[in-house]
Write an enzyme that holds these catalytic residues in place. Structure first.
Site, PDB file in Angstrom:
ATOM      1  N   HIS A 157      22.824  11.701 103.606  1.00  0.00           N
ATOM      2  CA  HIS A 157      22.027  12.440 102.624  1.00  0.00           C
ATOM      3  C   HIS A 157      22.847  13.558 102.003  1.00  0.00           C
ATOM      4  CE1 HIS A 157      18.918  10.230 104.555  1.00  0.00           C
ATOM      5  NE2 HIS A 157      18.934  10.950 105.654  1.00  0.00           N
TER       6      HIS A 157
ATOM      7  N   GLU B   2       5.164   7.192 103.687  1.00  0.00           N
ATOM      8  CA  GLU B   2       4.547   7.870 104.828  1.00  0.00           C
ATOM      9  C   GLU B   2       3.338   8.701 104.451  1.00  0.00           C
ATOM     10  OE1 GLU B   2       7.258   9.805 107.663  1.00  0.00           O
ATOM     11  OE2 GLU B   2       8.855   8.715 106.677  1.00  0.00           O
TER      12      GLU B   2
ATOM     13  N   ASP C 235      15.470   8.531 107.534  1.00  0.00           N
ATOM     14  CA  ASP C 235      16.043   9.063 108.770  1.00  0.00           C
ATOM     15  C   ASP C 235      15.539   8.225 109.943  1.00  0.00           C
ATOM     16  OD1 ASP C 235      13.406   9.829 109.056  1.00  0.00           O
ATOM     17  OD2 ASP C 235      13.776  11.974 108.844  1.00  0.00           O
TER      18      ASP C 235
ATOM     19  N   ARG D 216      15.669  16.910 105.462  1.00  0.00           N
ATOM     20  CA  ARG D 216      16.251  16.759 106.812  1.00  0.00           C
ATOM     21  C   ARG D 216      17.660  16.217 106.663  1.00  0.00           C
ATOM     22  NH1 ARG D 216      10.823  15.181 107.543  1.00  0.00           N
ATOM     23  NH2 ARG D 216       9.690  16.648 108.873  1.00  0.00           N
TER      24      ARG D 216
ATOM     25  N   ASP E 153      10.664   7.680 105.047  1.00  0.00           N
ATOM     26  CA  ASP E 153      11.767   8.648 104.961  1.00  0.00           C
ATOM     27  C   ASP E 153      13.091   8.060 105.439  1.00  0.00           C
ATOM     28  OD1 ASP E 153      10.129  10.556 103.933  1.00  0.00           O
ATOM     29  OD2 ASP E 153       9.887  11.697 105.767  1.00  0.00           O
TER      30      ASP E 153
ATOM     31  N   GLU F 205      13.203   8.711 112.246  1.00  0.00           N
ATOM     32  CA  GLU F 205      11.747   8.599 112.350  1.00  0.00           C
ATOM     33  C   GLU F 205      11.200   7.666 111.272  1.00  0.00           C
ATOM     34  OE1 GLU F 205      10.024   9.850 114.906  1.00  0.00           O
ATOM     35  OE2 GLU F 205      11.933  10.612 115.659  1.00  0.00           O
TER      36      GLU F 205
ATOM     37  N   TYR G 217      15.797  15.378  99.889  1.00  0.00           N
ATOM     38  CA  TYR G 217      15.280  15.235 101.255  1.00  0.00           C
ATOM     39  C   TYR G 217      15.708  16.419 102.114  1.00  0.00           C
ATOM     40  CZ  TYR G 217      13.701  12.879 105.480  1.00  0.00           C
ATOM     41  OH  TYR G 217      13.037  12.556 106.628  1.00  0.00           O
TER      42      TYR G 217
END
Length: 758
Positions: A345, A9, A84, A301, A82, A86, A299
C-alpha cells in the site's frame, strides 16, 4: 438483471462504489467478518494440524444469506474487501460460503476508493491470496490458544473474567516496567550556572557554563557552584567566538498508520481507536453534496511511505500553484521504508488535490475535519522544500577556565513549516534544567568577537535528574512499533483492550498500570516467560510476515510455538501464584474486635479485612505511602443525610461495590445504593450503582421494585446532541473502542469518546 456482484465490508463503502460502477453491478456489504472461531469452545483441532473450526458469527447468517442469494443471480463475483490480512480472511470465508464452481470468483483490491482505482481493480482482478489468508489465520489461532488456555488459570488464581492476550499482555508489561522504573528512580542533584548578560543591542540573553578547563562541569552540590561564583565574581565577560551556519530541516514523511495515530494523539488528543474510526470513514467515502460519496484518503492501514508517481505529481503541482517557487524542491521527495514495511500500500494521503480541506469542511464533522486537515497538511508538507535556520553559537571564556556558551536558531526560510510541523512526545533530558528554552526560542542579538558583555546576574540553579515519563497513547504506539510488537492494524485494538480489561488506566493522558495489571503481568512473566518476552513476541510477528510472504508454513509455525507452550501449561496449575488465597499481616487494628487486620485480594483489588471473618466482617480501603506504610482511607462524607438518624452518609465499598452507609455505624446500620446523579428516564427517580453476584457493575432505578429500569453500561451525564430528548448518553466498549451512544432506540447517535469528555 445485474451481471456482476461486488462484495465489500461496510455499507458506507458500498454506497461509494455504487456511484462508480455501472448498472450491471450490484454491491453487497458483509459488515465485517462473517465467520470466526466459536465463542464457547477453543475451536482449534490440536491433534489435526491446528485445523480451525469456523462458524458463522452470531447475527451474520442473514447477511450471508443475502450475499449468497445475490451470488446466484450474477455471472461473476468480485470480492472487494480491504486489502490486508483481515480483508483477505473475510474474502476467503465468503468465497467458501458461496461455494460455486460454475461462476468466476475474483479478488479486487484498491488502495483508494476513487473512480479510477475502483474501475482499474475491477478490470484487472486477481486471485485470492492464500498466503495472506493463512497469515491472518495463524495470528487468530495463536491468539485463541493463548487466550483460551491461560485465561482460565487467571480466573482460578486471580479473579473471574480476566483474559490474557498474546500481544496485549506484552503491552501491559511495557507499561508496568516503565512504572517500576519510575518508582525505583533515585533523583540525582546537579547544579547549573547561568549568566544573564546584555550586549550593545537587544535582546538580553543567557549564557550557560558548559566547560571547565575544557571538560564538562560536574556540579553535584551547592558548594561546587558557590566556589565558581566566588572565582568569577566581578570577572569580565567578553565574546570569545561567534559561529554562524545554516541548518536545514527536512519535512517528515507522509503518514503511515502508527505515525498517524501518534500525531493525532499528540496534536488532537484523539485516542488511537477514534483516529482509526475517523480514518475509516474518510477512506470509505463521505457525502460531499452533489458529488455524492467520495473516498477522501487512501487506505489507512499501512506501514509504507511510498507515494505513487501520479500523486507525487499532483502534490508538486498544488505546491507550485499555491506557494512561491522556492517552496517547491527541484526533485520529488522519496522516503525510505523500514526493513519490515509491507510495500503493498501507499502512505496515507488525500486521494485528490481537488478535495482541499476548505472545500470538504462543510461536509465533515469537527473531528473528521481535524483529522483530514492533518493528513492533508502532512502530505503536502512532505513534498515541500527544507526549512532553513541560521544557527548562532556564542562563547565567552571567563578567567581562562570557565566557558559560558549558548546556541540559538533563527528561521530564515520557513519551507514546509509554512504548512506543518510535527508534534513531539514528552522527553526528559537529565543533563539540563527542565526550564531551559528550546534552541529555536533563544534570541541572540548581533555580536562579534571581542564585544564586552554586561553581566546583569549570575544565577546558580539547583536541578534534579528526572524519571522517564509515563507512556501516552502516542509514545506507547511508538514504543510498540520500535520493539516490533503488533502491526499497524493492531495498535488501536491493543491500546483499547488493555484499558477495557482494566489492566491500565489513563490519568492526565498517561498510562498507569492498575494493581490488577501489575499482578497479572508478574504472574505471566514467571509462569509463561516466552509469551511475555518482548523479543519473542516481535519474532512471532516477523514469522507471521514470513507466512504472508509464503516463506513459512502456518501450521509449522503454530506447532513450533505450541511445543513449548504446552510444557508451560502443564506446569502452571502448581507453579502459578494463587493471589486469591494470599493474605498479608498488618499492624492496623480492627476497631470492632481488636484483631490485627490482614491484606486480602478481592474483586476490586487489595483491601484490609478482619482475620476473624465471618464472625467479624469489617473491611477498609487503604493506600501505601512512598515508604510502603499503610494509610487507611477514610470514607468520604456526602451531603446526603441518613433519614433514620440525621447523620451524614459516607461512601463505602463492599463486595457488591460502592454504597452509602450511615456515619453513625454501628449504632445506625442504615445503608443505601450509591446514586450517580442521573435521572431515571422511566419514572424520574435516581439511577444508582449496583453490583451483580459475578462482580459486574450495573445501574438501576432507586425506586426498584416499583421501577425496573436497568442499564448494563455506564451512563454519561451529557444530553444527546442529536435527538435532544435523552438526558444522558451511554458509555460502552464496542469493537475495541470506547464509544458513547444515545439510549433512545429511535435515535442512532453514536461516536467515539474522547478522554476529556469522560
Amino acid at each position: 438483471m445485474k451481471k456482476y456482484l461486488v462484495i465489500v465490508e461496510s455499507p458506507a463503502k458500498s454506497k461509494t462504489l455504487v456511484k462508480y460502477l455501472g448498472n450491471e453491478f450490484v454491491v453487497e456489504a458483509s459488515i465485517g467478518h462473517v465467520k470466526d472461531l466459536p465463542a464457547k469452545k477453543i475451536g482449534v483441532d490440536l491433534e489435526n494440524n491446528f485445523a480451525p473450526e469456523y462458524e458463522v458469527i452470531a447475527g451474520k447468517q442473514k447477511t450471508l444469506d443475502a450475499i449468497k442469494k445475490a451470488a446466484r443471480t450474477v455471472e461473476a463475483i468480485y470480492l472487494a474487501t480491504d486489502p490486508d490480512r483481515e480483508g483477505e480472511a473475510i474474502a476467503w470465508h465468503i468465497a467458501e460460503e458461496i461455494n460455486t464452481k460454475k461462476k468466476e470468483i475474483y479478488r479486487a483490491t484498491f488502495n483508494e476508493i476513487t473512480k479510477n482505482a475502483v474501475l482499474h481493480a475491477i478490470a484487472n482482478p486477481i486471485r485470492l491470496n492464500k498466503d495472506l489468508f493463512e497469515a491472518q489465520q495463524a495470528r487468530r489461532i495463536l491468539d485463541r490458544l493463548v487466550g483460551y488456555k491461560i485465561s482460565p488459570l487467571l480466573w482460578q488464581k486471580v479473579k473471574s473474567g480476566l483474559s490474557a492476550g498474546r500481544v496485549q499482555s506484552v503491552a501491559v508489561r511495557i507499561i508496568c516496567e516503565r512504572e517500576e522504573e519510575i518508582q525505583n528512580f533515585k533523583a540525582v542533584e546537579f547544579w547549573t550556572i547561568d549568566a544573564h548578560v546584555r550586549a550593545d543591542n537587544p535582546p538580553d540573553f543567557i549564557l550557560r557554563l558548559t566547560e571547565i578547563d575544557g571538560k564538562k562541569p560536574v556540579l553535584s552540590k551547592e558548594n561546587d557552584a558557590k566556589k565558581i561564583l566566588q572565582e568569577i565574581e566581578n570577572a569580565e565577560f567578553k565574546v570569545a567566538k561567534v559561529e554562524k551556519k545554516e541548518v536545514k530541516r527536512a519535512p517528515s514523511p507522509p503518514f503511515i498508520t502508527s505515525t498517524l495515530q501518534q500525531e493525532a494523539a499528540r496534536r488532537l488528543r484523539f485516542p488511537a481507536s477514534m483516529t482509526m474510526s475517523l480514518a475509516q470513514h474518510l477512506y470509505e467515502g463521505i457525502n460531499v453534496g452533489e458529488e455524492g460519496p467520495v473516498g477522501l484518503i487512501t487506505y489507512m492501514r499501512t506501514d509504507s511511505t511510498r507515494i505513487s508517481e501520479e500523486a507525487l505529481g499532483a502534490a508538486r503541482q498544488f505546491i507550485k500553484q499555491n506557494f512561491a517557487k522556492e517552496y517547491l524542491p527541484a526533485q520529488a521527495r522519496v522516503y525510505k521504508n523500514k526493513k519490515t514495511a509491507q510495500d503493498a500500500h501507499e502512505a496515507i494521503r488525500p486521494t485528490s488535490m481537488e478535495w482541499t480541506p476548505d472545500r470538504v469542511k462543510p461536509f465533515l464533522d469537527k473531528p473528521q475535519f481535524k483529522l483530514y486537515q492533518l493528513i492533508w497538511n502532512r502530505f503536502i508538507a512532505s513534498q515541500m522544500s527544507n526549512a532553513v535556520f541560521m544557527q548562532t553559537r556564542v562563547e565567552s571564556l571567563v578567567n581562562q577556565r570557565y566557558l559560558f556558551s549558548t546556541t540559538g536558531l533563527t528561521n530564515i526560510f520557513s519551507g514546509f513549516l509554512a504548512l506543518y510541523e510535527e508534534g513531539k512526545d514528552e522527553e526528559v533530558n537529565n543533563q539540563n534544567s527542565g526550564a531551559e528554552q528550546a534552541e529555536e526560542e533563544r534570541k541572540i542579538p548581533p555580536l562579534k568577537e571581542g564585544d564586552l558583555l554586561k553581566v546583569l546576574e549570575i544565577k546558580p540553579q539547583q536541578n534534579f535528574t528526572q524519571p522517564p515519563p509515563r507512556f501516552s497513547e502516542s509514545s506507547l504506539i511508538k514504543e510498540l512499533e520500535k520493539k516490533g510488537i503488533g502491526r499497524p492494524s493492531t495498535y488501536a485494538a491493543i491500546v483499547s483492550t488493555i484499558q477495557e480489561k482494566e489492566y491500565v488506566l489513563k490519568e492526565k493522558g498517561k498510562f498507569i498500570p492498575t494493581d490488577l495489571g501489575k499482578i497479572v503481568t508478574n504472574i505471566l512473566v514467571k509462569t509463561f516467560p516466552e509469551i511475555l518476552d518482548i523479543r519473542f513476541t516481535a519474532m512471532m510477528e516477523d514469522q507471521l510476515d514470513r507466512v504472508e510472504e509464503g516463506k513459512v508454513n502456518w501450521a509449522d509455525l503454530l506447532r513450533e510455538f505450541y511445543i513449548q507452550f504446552e510444557k508451560r501449561l502443564a506446569e502452571a496449575p502448581t507453579q502459578m501464584r494463587n493471589v486469591r488465597g494470599e493474605t498479608h499481616p498488618t499492624e492496623v487494628m480492627c476497631e470492632k474486635c481488636g484483631a490485627k487486620m490482614i491484606i486480602r485480594w478481592g474483586r476490586r483489588g487489595h483491601f484490609l479485612a478482619c482475620p476473624n471473618y465471618p464472625k467479624c466482617r469489617n473491611t477498609k480501603e487503604y493506600n501505601t505511602d512512598t515508604e510502603g506504610n499503610i494509610q487507611v482511607v477514610k470514607p468520604a462524607e456526602t451531603e446526603i443525610n441518613c433519614e433514620k438518624c440525621g447523620r451524614p452518609m459516607i461512601i463505602r465499598t463492599g463486595k457488591r461495590g460502592r454504597f452509602l452507609a450511615c456515619s453513625g455505624y454501628p449504632e445506625c446500620r442504615n445503608t443505601k445504593p450509591y446514586p450517580i446523579g442521573v435521572t431515571c428516564p422511566t419514572c424520574g427517580g435516581n439511577l444508582v450503582e449496583r453490583m451483580s453476584q459475578r462482580g459486574r457493575v450495573f445501574y438501576s432505578c432507586s425506586n426498584y421494585p416499583d421501577c425496573h429500569f436497568i442499564l448494563r453500561e455506564a451512563p454519561l451525564r451529557k444530553p444527546c446532541p442529536e435527538c435532544k430528548t435523552a438526558s444522558f448518553l451511554i458509555v460502552e466498549w464496542r469493537n475495541g473502542k470506547k464509544q458513547m451512544r444515545c439510549p433512545n432506540p429511535k435515535c442512532g447517535y453514536r461516536r467515539d469518546l474522547i478522554e476529556s469528555e469522560e
